[in-house]
Scaffold this motif. Structure first.
Motif, PDB file in Angstrom:
ATOM      1  N   LEU A  25       0.851  -1.175   0.000  1.00  0.00           N
ATOM      2  CA  LEU A  25       0.000   0.000   0.000  1.00  0.00           C
ATOM      3  C   LEU A  25       0.888   1.226   0.000  1.00  0.00           C
ATOM      4  CD1 LEU A  25      -2.795   1.357   0.285  1.00  0.00           C
ATOM      5  CD2 LEU A  25      -2.373   1.354   2.748  1.00  0.00           C
ATOM      6  N   ARG A  26       0.678   2.071  -0.981  1.00  0.00           N
ATOM      7  CA  ARG A  26       1.412   3.336  -1.051  1.00  0.00           C
ATOM      8  C   ARG A  26       0.400   4.447  -1.254  1.00  0.00           C
ATOM      9  NH1 ARG A  26       6.744   1.714  -4.649  1.00  0.00           N
ATOM     10  NH2 ARG A  26       7.138  -0.206  -3.518  1.00  0.00           N
ATOM     11  N   ILE A  27       0.544   5.509  -0.525  1.00  0.00           N
ATOM     12  CA  ILE A  27      -0.355   6.653  -0.641  1.00  0.00           C
ATOM     13  C   ILE A  27       0.467   7.836  -1.111  1.00  0.00           C
ATOM     14  CG2 ILE A  27      -1.895   8.219   0.599  1.00  0.00           C
ATOM     15  CD1 ILE A  27      -2.510   5.886   2.505  1.00  0.00           C
ATOM     16  N   TRP A  28       0.002   8.482  -2.177  1.00  0.00           N
ATOM     17  CA  TRP A  28       0.704   9.620  -2.763  1.00  0.00           C
ATOM     18  C   TRP A  28      -0.145  10.863  -2.581  1.00  0.00           C
ATOM     19  CZ3 TRP A  28       5.489   8.287  -3.865  1.00  0.00           C
ATOM     20  CH2 TRP A  28       5.761   6.950  -4.135  1.00  0.00           C
ATOM     21  N   ASP A  29       0.487  12.005  -2.568  1.00  0.00           N
ATOM     22  CA  ASP A  29      -0.241  13.254  -2.395  1.00  0.00           C
ATOM     23  C   ASP A  29      -0.565  13.940  -3.720  1.00  0.00           C
ATOM     24  OD1 ASP A  29       2.259  14.080  -3.099  1.00  0.00           O
ATOM     25  OD2 ASP A  29       2.536  15.450  -1.426  1.00  0.00           O
ATOM     26  N   GLY A  30      -0.479  13.223  -4.824  1.00  0.00           N
ATOM     27  CA  GLY A  30      -0.806  13.778  -6.130  1.00  0.00           C
ATOM     28  C   GLY A  30      -0.736  12.702  -7.195  1.00  0.00           C
ATOM     29  N   ALA A  31      -1.018  13.117  -8.412  1.00  0.00           N
ATOM     30  CA  ALA A  31      -0.967  12.187  -9.543  1.00  0.00           C
ATOM     31  C   ALA A  31       0.480  11.795  -9.832  1.00  0.00           C
ATOM     32  CB  ALA A  31      -1.588  12.829 -10.771  1.00  0.00           C
ATOM     33  N   LEU A  32       0.682  10.553 -10.221  1.00  0.00           N
ATOM     34  CA  LEU A  32       2.018  10.058 -10.546  1.00  0.00           C
ATOM     35  C   LEU A  32       2.267  10.186 -12.039  1.00  0.00           C
ATOM     36  CD1 LEU A  32       1.993   6.825  -8.387  1.00  0.00           C
ATOM     37  CD2 LEU A  32       3.186   8.955  -7.894  1.00  0.00           C
ATOM     38  N   PRO A  33       3.492  10.541 -12.437  1.00  0.00           N
ATOM     39  CA  PRO A  33       3.789  10.623 -13.867  1.00  0.00           C
ATOM     40  C   PRO A  33       3.777   9.226 -14.496  1.00  0.00           C
ATOM     41  CG  PRO A  33       5.754  11.092 -12.550  1.00  0.00           C
ATOM     42  CD  PRO A  33       4.617  10.925 -11.593  1.00  0.00           C
ATOM     43  N   PRO A  34       3.407   9.143 -15.765  1.00  0.00           N
ATOM     44  CA  PRO A  34       3.362   7.846 -16.449  1.00  0.00           C
ATOM     45  C   PRO A  34       4.701   7.100 -16.416  1.00  0.00           C
ATOM     46  CG  PRO A  34       2.236   9.501 -17.762  1.00  0.00           C
ATOM     47  CD  PRO A  34       2.898  10.226 -16.625  1.00  0.00           C
ATOM     48  N   VAL A  35       5.823   7.805 -16.485  1.00  0.00           N
ATOM     49  CA  VAL A  35       7.126   7.135 -16.436  1.00  0.00           C
ATOM     50  C   VAL A  35       7.279   6.411 -15.100  1.00  0.00           C
ATOM     51  CG1 VAL A  35       9.633   7.453 -16.427  1.00  0.00           C
ATOM     52  CG2 VAL A  35       8.231   8.739 -18.025  1.00  0.00           C
TER      53      VAL A  35
END
Length: 169
Positions: A25-35
């Motif tokens: 489980l990973r939580i990010w604070d924004g959208a991740l780039p496709p790369v």
């Protein structure tokens, strides 16, 4: 609404609770780039991707193209956490070393224009990769001899051959 008792696997609605297990489980604070998504997927669940600059980048295409035919180039990259990551969908700045010989569009589709040789380049996060030399034949090879009618019995070996001149394939 009331969300005090929400947690992963259970919500405030009358849904059945999740009865499995979580591997990661990973939580990010924004959208991740496709790369990042491509590299993280190739690296696997145990790796945390920390650098999106490729260590190396390879553009692959066939070494010969006939006339105005087309071929899709591919881009693969090596990163600190993963190797051989297919990056064609995120490659930019596609260029031909000689657009009079062959062109390449924004998606890496190569099209032959006239006879000669050229290379194709693409970029991912500031790193450029270049293909091997691609030879475009201006004329198709012309057959100079063909096999004639052959009759064979089932199981008998038959050898067929053809000779051609012209073109450079």
């Amino acid at each position: 609404g009331y969300t005090l008792n929400n947690y992963i696997g259970l919500d405030q609605w009358n849904d059945a609770p999740f009865s499995g297990s979580f591997d990661e489980l990973r939580i990010w604070d924004g959208a991740l780039p496709p790369v990042y998504m491509l590299v993280a997927s190739a690296a696997g669940p145990g790796a945390v991707v920390t650098n999106l600059i490729p260590l190396s980048l390879t553009v692959t295409a066939g070494t010969s193209l006939l006339g105005s035919r087309t071929e899709q180039a591919t881009v693969t990259g090596d990163f600190a956490q993963a190797s051989g990551v297919i990056l064609t969908s995120v490659a930019t700045n596609w260029t031909s070393s000689n657009p009079a010989i062959l062109t390449v569009d924004a998606n890496g589709l190569i099209t032959g224009v006239s006879g000669g040789t050229a290379t194709v380049s693409a970029m991912v996060n500031g790193v450029t990769g270049t293909s091997a030399v691609i030879t475009v034949a201006s004329t198709p090879p012309t057959p100079t001899s063909w096999f004639s009618n052959v009759t064979a019995v089932v199981g008998e070996q038959v050898v067929l051959s053809v000779q051609a001149y012209g073109g450079s394939l």
